[in-house]
Design a protein around this motif. Structure first.
Motif, PDB file in Angstrom:
ATOM      1  N   ARG A 180      19.869   3.221  25.856  1.00 17.93           N
ATOM      2  CA  ARG A 180      18.716   2.321  25.657  1.00 17.93           C
ATOM      3  C   ARG A 180      17.471   3.197  25.480  1.00 17.93           C
ATOM      4  NH1 ARG A 180      17.762  -1.053  30.781  1.00 17.93           N
ATOM      5  NH2 ARG A 180      19.576  -2.269  30.184  1.00 17.93           N
ATOM      6  N   ALA A 181      17.001   3.255  24.229  1.00 19.64           N
ATOM      7  CA  ALA A 181      16.008   4.283  23.894  1.00 19.64           C
ATOM      8  C   ALA A 181      14.596   3.742  23.714  1.00 19.64           C
ATOM      9  CB  ALA A 181      16.427   4.985  22.605  1.00 19.64           C
ATOM     10  N   SER A 182      13.610   4.600  24.023  1.00 19.46           N
ATOM     11  CA  SER A 182      12.220   4.304  23.678  1.00 19.46           C
ATOM     12  C   SER A 182      12.006   4.619  22.191  1.00 19.46           C
ATOM     13  CB  SER A 182      11.274   5.129  24.560  1.00 19.46           C
ATOM     14  OG  SER A 182      11.613   6.485  24.490  1.00 19.46           O
ATOM     15  N   VAL A 218      28.577   4.267  13.179  1.00 23.03           N
ATOM     16  CA  VAL A 218      27.924   3.205  12.396  1.00 23.03           C
ATOM     17  C   VAL A 218      26.442   3.561  12.265  1.00 23.03           C
ATOM     18  CG1 VAL A 218      27.390   0.758  12.275  1.00 23.03           C
ATOM     19  CG2 VAL A 218      29.570   1.487  13.250  1.00 23.03           C
ATOM     20  N   GLY A 219      25.978   3.622  11.018  1.00 24.17           N
ATOM     21  CA  GLY A 219      24.612   4.119  10.769  1.00 24.17           C
ATOM     22  C   GLY A 219      24.642   5.643  10.737  1.00 24.17           C
ATOM     23  N   GLY A 220      25.752   6.181  10.279  1.00 20.67           N
ATOM     24  CA  GLY A 220      25.995   7.632  10.335  1.00 20.67           C
ATOM     25  C   GLY A 220      25.140   8.467   9.394  1.00 20.67           C
ATOM     26  N   THR A 221      24.280   7.808   8.582  1.00 20.66           N
ATOM     27  CA  THR A 221      23.324   8.578   7.781  1.00 20.66           C
ATOM     28  C   THR A 221      21.901   8.351   8.297  1.00 20.66           C
ATOM     29  OG1 THR A 221      23.227   6.761   6.184  1.00 20.66           O
ATOM     30  CG2 THR A 221      24.729   8.561   5.672  1.00 20.66           C
ATOM     31  N   GLY A 222      21.766   7.599   9.392  1.00 19.67           N
ATOM     32  CA  GLY A 222      20.451   7.268   9.938  1.00 19.67           C
ATOM     33  C   GLY A 222      19.934   8.337  10.895  1.00 19.67           C
ATOM     34  N   LYS A 223      18.828   8.007  11.565  1.00 24.05           N
ATOM     35  CA  LYS A 223      18.118   9.017  12.372  1.00 24.05           C
ATOM     36  C   LYS A 223      18.986   9.603  13.486  1.00 24.05           C
ATOM     37  CE  LYS A 223      13.807   6.557  11.638  1.00 24.05           C
ATOM     38  NZ  LYS A 223      14.534   5.315  11.241  1.00 24.05           N
ATOM     39  N   THR A 224      19.626   8.738  14.249  1.00 17.31           N
ATOM     40  CA  THR A 224      20.475   9.288  15.325  1.00 17.31           C
ATOM     41  C   THR A 224      21.912   9.484  14.833  1.00 17.31           C
ATOM     42  OG1 THR A 224      21.091   7.131  16.251  1.00 17.31           O
ATOM     43  CG2 THR A 224      19.077   8.158  17.098  1.00 17.31           C
ATOM     44  N   TYR A 245      22.786  -0.596  15.183  1.00 12.32           N
ATOM     45  CA  TYR A 245      22.665  -1.821  14.390  1.00 12.32           C
ATOM     46  C   TYR A 245      21.483  -1.689  13.424  1.00 12.32           C
ATOM     47  CZ  TYR A 245      22.450  -6.715  13.164  1.00 12.32           C
ATOM     48  OH  TYR A 245      22.452  -7.887  12.463  1.00 12.32           O
ATOM     49  N   TYR A 246      21.601  -2.323  12.267  1.00 13.44           N
ATOM     50  CA  TYR A 246      20.522  -2.289  11.290  1.00 13.44           C
ATOM     51  C   TYR A 246      20.196  -3.711  10.837  1.00 13.44           C
ATOM     52  CZ  TYR A 246      17.417  -0.376   7.862  1.00 13.44           C
ATOM     53  OH  TYR A 246      16.275  -0.054   7.167  1.00 13.44           O
ATOM     54  N   PRO A 247      18.925  -4.123  10.691  1.00 13.46           N
ATOM     55  CA  PRO A 247      17.728  -3.291  10.728  1.00 13.46           C
ATOM     56  C   PRO A 247      17.258  -2.940  12.145  1.00 13.46           C
ATOM     57  CG  PRO A 247      17.098  -5.554  10.249  1.00 13.46           C
ATOM     58  CD  PRO A 247      18.603  -5.510  10.284  1.00 13.46           C
ATOM     59  N   ASP A 248      17.493  -3.808  13.117  1.00 18.26           N
ATOM     60  CA  ASP A 248      16.999  -3.500  14.459  1.00 18.26           C
ATOM     61  C   ASP A 248      17.757  -4.377  15.441  1.00 18.26           C
ATOM     62  OD1 ASP A 248      14.095  -2.133  15.502  1.00 18.26           O
ATOM     63  OD2 ASP A 248      15.117  -3.485  16.879  1.00 18.26           O
ATOM     64  N   VAL A 249      18.117  -3.776  16.547  1.00 14.01           N
ATOM     65  CA  VAL A 249      18.888  -4.497  17.560  1.00 14.01           C
ATOM     66  C   VAL A 249      18.038  -5.585  18.215  1.00 14.01           C
ATOM     67  CG1 VAL A 249      18.394  -2.815  19.391  1.00 14.01           C
ATOM     68  CG2 VAL A 249      20.558  -4.051  19.435  1.00 14.01           C
ATOM     69  N   LEU A 307      26.769   2.218  22.411  1.00 10.41           N
ATOM     70  CA  LEU A 307      25.816   1.397  21.653  1.00 10.41           C
ATOM     71  C   LEU A 307      24.388   1.883  21.871  1.00 10.41           C
ATOM     72  CD1 LEU A 307      25.156  -1.257  20.023  1.00 10.41           C
ATOM     73  CD2 LEU A 307      24.964  -2.404  22.253  1.00 10.41           C
ATOM     74  N   LEU A 308      23.643   2.013  20.765  1.00 11.04           N
ATOM     75  CA  LEU A 308      22.215   2.352  20.838  1.00 11.04           C
ATOM     76  C   LEU A 308      21.416   1.056  20.898  1.00 11.04           C
ATOM     77  CD1 LEU A 308      19.861   4.416  20.559  1.00 11.04           C
ATOM     78  CD2 LEU A 308      20.031   4.069  18.086  1.00 11.04           C
ATOM     79  N   THR A 309      20.556   0.926  21.920  1.00  8.90           N
ATOM     80  CA  THR A 309      19.688  -0.259  21.976  1.00  8.90           C
ATOM     81  C   THR A 309      18.240   0.176  22.234  1.00  8.90           C
ATOM     82  OG1 THR A 309      19.889  -0.678  24.360  1.00  8.90           O
ATOM     83  CG2 THR A 309      21.567  -1.653  22.939  1.00  8.90           C
ATOM     84  N   PHE A 369      30.872   0.238   5.132  1.00 13.91           N
ATOM     85  CA  PHE A 369      30.708  -0.676   6.262  1.00 13.91           C
ATOM     86  C   PHE A 369      29.367  -1.363   6.092  1.00 13.91           C
ATOM     87  CE2 PHE A 369      28.730  -1.811  10.229  1.00 13.91           C
ATOM     88  CZ  PHE A 369      29.741  -2.475  10.906  1.00 13.91           C
ATOM     89  N   ASP A 370      29.387  -2.701   6.188  1.00 11.96           N
ATOM     90  CA  ASP A 370      28.133  -3.440   6.037  1.00 11.96           C
ATOM     91  C   ASP A 370      28.056  -4.486   7.143  1.00 11.96           C
ATOM     92  OD1 ASP A 370      25.937  -4.917   5.251  1.00 11.96           O
ATOM     93  OD2 ASP A 370      26.510  -4.996   3.133  1.00 11.96           O
ATOM     94  N   TRP A 371      26.997  -4.414   7.959  1.00 15.53           N
ATOM     95  CA  TRP A 371      26.821  -5.413   9.015  1.00 15.53           C
ATOM     96  C   TRP A 371      26.807  -6.822   8.436  1.00 15.53           C
ATOM     97  CZ3 TRP A 371      27.716  -4.615  13.854  1.00 15.53           C
ATOM     98  CH2 TRP A 371      27.445  -3.378  14.460  1.00 15.53           C
ATOM     99  N   GLU A 372      26.332  -6.957   7.199  1.00 10.73           N
ATOM    100  CA  GLU A 372      26.176  -8.280   6.570  1.00 10.73           C
ATOM    101  C   GLU A 372      27.470  -8.787   5.961  1.00 10.73           C
ATOM    102  OE1 GLU A 372      22.723  -9.548   5.634  1.00 10.73           O
ATOM    103  OE2 GLU A 372      22.107  -8.175   7.218  1.00 10.73           O
ATOM    104  N   ASP A 373      28.496  -7.953   5.919  1.00 10.27           N
ATOM    105  CA  ASP A 373      29.754  -8.350   5.267  1.00 10.27           C
ATOM    106  C   ASP A 373      30.923  -8.015   6.196  1.00 10.27           C
ATOM    107  OD1 ASP A 373      31.963  -8.742   3.722  1.00 10.27           O
ATOM    108  OD2 ASP A 373      31.429  -7.294   2.150  1.00 10.27           O
ATOM    109  N   SER A 421      28.583   3.147   6.980  1.00  8.12           N
ATOM    110  CA  SER A 421      27.349   2.646   6.368  1.00  8.12           C
ATOM    111  C   SER A 421      27.725   2.086   5.007  1.00  8.12           C
ATOM    112  CB  SER A 421      26.304   3.766   6.248  1.00  8.12           C
ATOM    113  OG  SER A 421      26.468   4.477   5.048  1.00  8.12           O
ATOM    114  N   ARG A 422      26.758   1.445   4.360  1.00  9.26           N
ATOM    115  CA  ARG A 422      27.095   0.824   3.066  1.00  9.26           C
ATOM    116  C   ARG A 422      27.476   1.873   2.043  1.00  9.26           C
ATOM    117  NH1 ARG A 422      21.563  -2.056   2.557  1.00  9.26           N
ATOM    118  NH2 ARG A 422      21.114   0.097   3.125  1.00  9.26           N
ATOM    119  N   SER A 423      26.980   3.114   2.245  1.00 12.31           N
ATOM    120  CA  SER A 423      27.284   4.170   1.279  1.00 12.31           C
ATOM    121  C   SER A 423      28.427   5.063   1.760  1.00 12.31           C
ATOM    122  CB  SER A 423      26.024   5.006   1.049  1.00 12.31           C
ATOM    123  OG  SER A 423      25.540   5.483   2.294  1.00 12.31           O
ATOM    124  N   GLY A 424      29.093   4.676   2.860  1.00 10.41           N
ATOM    125  CA  GLY A 424      30.182   5.498   3.390  1.00 10.41           C
ATOM    126  C   GLY A 424      31.403   5.496   2.468  1.00 10.41           C
TER     127      GLY A 424
END
Ligand SMILES: NC(=O)c1ccc[n+]([C@@H]2O[C@H](COP(=O)([O-])OP(=O)(O)OC[C@H]3O[C@@H](n4cnc5c(N)ncnc54)[C@H](OP(=O)(O)O)[C@@H]3O)[C@@H](O)[C@H]2O)c1
Length: 293
Positions: A139-141, A20-26, A74-78, A104-106, A52-56, A45-48
């Motif tokens: 859990r990332a900085s 999830v968020g497979g086109t994002g930074k991580t 998670y997008y925009p931010d956990v 999960l990335l937090t 996949f859309d967190w909002e839908d 992702s929405r363009s997958g």
């Protein structure tokens, strides 16, 4: 019937891995690593291909079809209010659908992010007797890549970065390290039910980070400390939406108050090696020309 660890690991390995968020930074880096191992991956992702859309929530079930394990960003931010409940609902549906491993990335020191870790754990256990899943939290900085693939890139290209960051140091972490930890947790045994708090190996203020980037790309970059109010007004002038401005304000004022100004050993614990230094990141990105302005 109770699921054994071996069965769980087997199911997780057999199915497709949803990123999830497979086109994002991580996420993009996790996708590359899994594909290079010949694993079946679905970009969430929405363009997958399967959107996949967190909002839908209507998009979630099809994205989870035949999925054995998932990396969840998670997008925009956990840290935004509501993220934890949404992540909990998604994780519950994932486990019901047959997902047996969730990573999960937090973020560090953020109330909502730590609540999301909790809802993930509860969802992985809740389905209980019928099925359960292993979870791992990364859990990332703050990411190094915010300077080259995110919010700070544009000001760097303009030659001046103005932030309300005071002199507070942050142990910036590399998205490649995060991806390595996530892939280890998705593909190896021994990472289940663990929280890996990951940072880089060095504390840097934003001013120092900008100075290192300037040195690496041989450009005069200016770091300008500004007040939170001036920062918010500048964002409004640039047309940044109110919710994103509010999020950045929260991250720079509340979260960047010193609570995260220390190093952790999450990368070493997960991978048995040290995290990547900011100077190596800056040198490699400078060589790509991304900061040439
Ligand atoms: N950046 C940091 O320094 C940092 C530090 C710690 C934790 N984190 C956490 O990392 C996560 C990702 O943050 P990031 O800033 O690095 O973003 P990112 O991963 O670069 O985010 C972009 C990804 O999210 C997808 N996306 C956007 N809107 C979406 C939606 N409505 N539904 C599904 N996917 C959507 C995008 O694909 P599409 O556009 O195709 O949908 C893309 O794959 C956040 O939860 C954040 O809290 C970030």
């Amino acid at each position: 019937m109770e699921t054994t660890n071996a069965e769980r690991a087997g199911t997780a390995r057999r199915g497709t891995t949803l990123v999830v968020g497979g086109t994002g930074k991580t996420g993009r880096r996790v996708v590359e690593r899994l594909r290079s191992r010949g694993m079946a991956v679905r970009v969430g992702s929405r363009s997958g291909e399967v959107p996949f859309d967190w909002e839908d929530r209507g998009t979630w079930a099809s994205a989870l079809r035949e999925v054995g394990s998932a990396y969840v960003t998670y997008y925009p931010d956990v840290a935004v209010p509501g993220a934890a409940d949404t992540i909990g609902s998604f994780a519950e549906l994932a486990v019901e659908s047959g997902v047996r491993r969730l990573v999960l990335l937090t973020g560090r020191g953020e109330e909502e992010a730590q609540r999301a870790e909790q809802t993930l754990q509860e969802s992985c256990a809740r389905v209980g007797a019928k099925a359960s899943a292993e979870w791992t939290v990364v859990r990332a900085s703050w990411f190094n890549q915010n300077f080259s693939e995110g919010f700070f890139l544009e000001p760097i290209l303009a030659g001046e970065v103005a932030l309300p960051a005071d002199e507070m140091p942050e142990p910036f972490v590399d998205a490649d390290d995060i991806a390595d930890v996530a892939v280890a947790a998705l593909t190896e045994d021994g990472h289940a039910n663990r929280v890996y708090e990951v940072t880089g190996p060095r504390l840097l203020t934003f001013a120092e980070a900008i100075e290192e980037i300037g040195r690496a790309c041989r450009r005069e970059l200016r770091y300008v400390p500004i007040s939170t109010e001036a920062f918010a007004s500048a964002l409004a002038e640039q047309g940044v939406p109110d919710d994103l401005t509010g999020l950045l304000r929260y991250l720079f004022t509340e979260v960047l108050d010193g609570r995260n100004a220390h190093l952790t050993d999450g990368v070493r614990r997960a991978l048995g090696r040290e995290p990547r230094d900011f100077a190596d990141y800056a040198r490699d990105v400078a060589a790509t020309g991304v900061w040439d302005g």
